[in-house]
Every structure is written in structure tokens, then in C-alpha cells.
Design an enzyme around this catalytic site. Structure first.
Site, PDB file in Angstrom:
ATOM      1  N   LYS A 182     -15.420  23.339 -32.137  1.00  0.00           N
ATOM      2  CA  LYS A 182     -15.849  21.947 -32.317  1.00  0.00           C
ATOM      3  C   LYS A 182     -17.342  21.787 -32.626  1.00  0.00           C
ATOM      4  CE  LYS A 182     -12.207  19.199 -31.645  1.00  0.00           C
ATOM      5  NZ  LYS A 182     -11.852  18.064 -32.516  1.00  0.00           N
ATOM      6  N   SER A 209      -8.483  28.617 -30.876  1.00  0.00           N
ATOM      7  CA  SER A 209      -9.446  27.527 -31.054  1.00  0.00           C
ATOM      8  C   SER A 209     -10.413  27.305 -29.902  1.00  0.00           C
ATOM      9  CB  SER A 209      -8.705  26.219 -31.331  1.00  0.00           C
ATOM     10  OG  SER A 209      -7.843  25.902 -30.252  1.00  0.00           O
TER      11      SER A 209
END
Length: 421
Positions: A58, A313
Site C-alpha cells: 500500500k 500482499s
């Protein structure tokens, strides 16, 4: 309206984002995984975004967008909403650039993630807890932007965010020594899938890009089926890094152009993969981080002998969640079963159950007895763990043979949730 040009992430813009991110980040590794490769008969590589400085991808989109703001916007400060990972990326970006940020997070966010946001942001960020879901926190953040004139940094639905996330795809192609047949990418709001998918469609069009969603928040899959962005009425928040009620309008449009398929994975299966990665590879991932690997079982035949990349992720997992993760895994694998058993209120009833009903490898792991003095039978809530899912048939057969009065809770979701939670 129909003549408007559709946005599609340009390679030049993603390469510019890569250059921007080089100010603060180094590429994360692309690592061959022997255990998974042997299991599936394929060459499986993991893109380790869990090793990112904020332990998720992110930071890429967050820093890329914030870095693009003008001086006036930076001076006014920024606002974002996040279940955790986007918040950490924004927090670190604020710290690196010396700007003020207000970060809205759901009340249900694990403490570990809240503490990480505060640590990365330091004196530059203020954390505000609002609502039970990301979408509630998002509404509060957007309202604050309108009232205070600050710039909103969305978690996924913005070109700069998508282009930042797309740098993951550039790195994969730069790091891989062979052509890639499949890349599996987790989907929450769709920013990562949009970015990576657009890179592969332009630079490696033969690669199949597979999006992966949790079953309890499969908003992109439903939107694909209906041909328009569709908000979910209810979501299962367990896979918090990918649990959004409404995917982005921009990301939906891009994903329609770049995804070859979307796989929906049950939360229990995700939990099994979390435990396997920890036990066999010493890799600690959050639920969303295990999504892409969880989807491999659904492509077992297609990926044999192929070169596969799974994007891991993130790894922002709170250790207090491990008991819940184990429980969900056992339930999904058919190894944990709950019953309400009505025992006769006489001595030896429980001993009879243990001696004549339980199998040699069955284990009572939960027991709650509520004696009812005005009845002949008293209800007991029992949890039984098996070594093999096939042992369940024998357990229920022995219950019937011994005239055990019981109700099976696993098959009754409403009652299960009420009694077990």
C-alpha cells in the site's frame, strides 16, 4: 457522456511512479517457493510485498499520490480511510514528506495495525476510529475533507494510486528470468489488480491475470456478473485487508479490461493457507496476504508445468487472531464440529459419551454444561476436534447407536453464530 475517454494506466505513468518510489523504497524480492512448486507441479514464485517497509504494497500508491500533490494541498494536509495497510502507507508518506495527515480507521481494526500507523506516522499523523467497517470510516474521512479543506487520499480508486500499485507488476517482470504464465493477485477495492493487470496486458499479454477475492466480500466478482459496480449489503470482515462493500468505479473499469478470471475463496481456506505458510515456510501473512496462494487449488490442472507468480500482499497480522485463524481453518477442513447434546441428568452420562461415542483420536476441545434441575435432560455445548474429516461419519453413527439426543451446530449457521460466535 459516451464519448469520454476511458482511463487505462499508461506504462509511462507507472514507470514514473517507479522512479518516484525509488526515493524511499527498494524492490521487494520475487522468491521461488519449493513447497508450493512441489505440491502443484509448477514453478511457483512469491512476490513478497509482505517484506515491504510497511509490510504491505500500500505504500506504493499512497506515496505516489501524495508526492504528486501541489504545495498548497500539502500545506493544508491530507486525510485517508483504511482498515490498516493503506493507513500505514499514508502515515509513512506523511512522515517522510513532513506533512500532516488525519487517518480514519474502523473501530474493529486490530490494535497491532493501529499501533503501526502511529509508529510510522509519528508526530505527523492523527488516528481517528470511526464506524465498524472500512466504508463507514471512509464516509467520515470524506466528510472531514469537505469541512476542513484537506486532500483525500483514497485507498484504491484513483489513477495515481493505481499507477503506484502497478510498480509491483514492473518489478515482477524485471525480476523473473522466465516468461510468466499466470499471476494471481488479491482484490479488495481493485487498485493492486488494476495496476498489475495493466502492466501485464501491455508488457506480457500472454500472461493470465487472475484476481482473488474472499467469499465474504466478493464485490468485484458480483460487479463483473452484473456489469456494473454493485455495493454489497453485508460483508464478512475477517479478511480485513480485502473486505470492502464497494469496489472503485475506476478500478472496476480497469479490472474488466485486464483480468482473465476472478476466484472467490472461503475465509476458512484462507486460514488454512495462513497456517501452512507459517508452519512450512516460516512466512507470516495477514488473511489478505494469503488470498493469492489460496486460489491455486482452483487452478490445479491449468497451472501444472507452468510458471506462476502469487502476490503476497501483506503481513500485518495481529498474533491475538491466531486462535480464530486456527478455529476457522479446522471448521473449513471438517476437523472441528460443534453439537448441543442433551444428556440425561444421571451419573455416568458423560462417561458413557466419552467411552462409547468418542473415537480413539477424537478430542473434546470445548465443553459448556448448563444443568436444568427441572428437566430430565440438560443441554451441553460440545466442541470435538478430529484428526481426519472422514472420522465424522463414525462419530455421528455412534451417537445414533447410543441414543444420544443431539443437534449439529455446524449445519445451522444462525444457531452456530449465536452460541459459538
Amino acid at each position: 457522456m459516451g464519448n469520454e475517454k476511458r482511463y487505462f494506466p499508461a506504462l509511462n505513468d507507472i514507470m514514473t511512479a517507479e522512479h518516484t518510489l525509488s526515493e524511499i523504497l527498494s524492490p521487494t524480492p520475487l522468491i521461488h517457493n519449493r513447497n508450493l512448486s512441489d505440491k502443484f507441479g509448477a514453478e511457483i514464485m512469491l512476490k513478497r510485498e509482505d517484506l515491504q517497509v510497511v509490510r504491505s504494497y500500500k505504500i506504493r500508491g499512497a506515496y505516489n499520490m501524495i508526492r504528486s500533490l501541489n504545495k498548497e494541498q500539502l500545506e493544508r494536509g491530507i486525510v485517508c480511510a483504511s482498515a490498516g495497510n493503506h493507513a500505514q502507507g499514508v502515515a509513512l508518506s506523511c512522515n517522510k514528506l513532513g506533512i500532516k495527515g488525519k487517518i480514519f480507521m474502523p473501530v474493529t481494526t486490530p490494535k497491532q495495525k493501529i499501533n503501526q500507523v502511529k509508529m510510522f506516522g509519528g508526530e505527523y499523523v492523527e488516528v481517528v476510529l470511526a464506524g465498524d467497517t472500512f466504508d463507514h470510516a471512509n464516509q467520515a474521512a470524506e466528510k472531514t475533507c469537505q469541512e476542513e479543506g484537506k486532500t483525500f487520499i483514497p485507498p484504491f480508486n484513483d489513477p495515481k494510486i493505481i499507477e503506484g500499485q502497478g510498480t509491483v507488476g514492473l518489478e515482477i517482470l524485471q525480476q523473473s528470468r522466465t516468461a510468466i504464465d499466470y499471476v494471481f493477485v488479491p482484490i479488495g477495492g481493485g487498485g493492486l489488480a488494476s495496476g498489475i493487470g495493466s502492466v501485464f496486458k501491455q508488457m506480457s499479454p500472454q500472461t493470465k491475470v487472475i484476481g482473488v477475492e474472499p467469499a465474504g466480500a466478493a464485490g468485484m466478482k458480483l460487479s463483473f456478473e452484473r456489469g456494473e459496480v454493485t455495493e454489497l449489503d453485508h460483508i464478512e470482515k475477517f479478511v480485513d485487508g480485502a473486505a470492502v462493500q464497494r469496489v472503485g468505479d475506476i478500478t472496476f473499469d480497469v479490472c474488466q479490461q485486464v483480468l482473465d478470471d476472478i476466484v472467490v475463496v472461503p475465509e476458512g481456506k484462507v486460514c488454512t493457507k495462513i497456517l501452512e505458510l507459517y508452519n512450512f515456510d516460516a512466512i507470516v501473512v495477514e488473511p489478505a496476504g494469503a488470498l493469492s496462494i489460496s486460489a491455486l487449488d482452483y487452478y490445479r490442472e491449468q497451472i501444472k508445468g507452468k510458471n506462476i507468480v502469487c502476490v503476497v500482499s501483506g503481513s500485518n497480522n495481529d498474533i491475538v487472531r491466531m486462535e480464530d485463524i486456527k478455529e476457522r481453518s479446522l471448521l473449513y477442513e471438517g476437523l472441528k464440529h460443534y453439537f448441543v447434546v442433551r444428556f440425561p441428568q444421571r451419573a455416568g452420562a458423560l462417561q458413557n459419551f466419552v467411552t462409547n461415542v468418542l473415537g480413539p483420536h477424537d478430542d473434546i476441545t470445548y465443553f459448556e454444561y448448563k444443568k436444568k434441575t427441572n428437566r430430565e435432560k440438560g443441554p451441553v455445548l460440545i466442541g470435538i476436534e478430529l484428526q481426519n474429516p472422514d472420522d465424522f461419519a463414525g462419530l455421528t453413527e455412534r451417537m445414533l447407536a447410543n441414543n444420544i439426543d443431539y443437534q449439529y451446530l455446524n449445519a445451522n449457521p444462525s444457531l452456530f453464530e449465536f452460541l459459538i460466535g
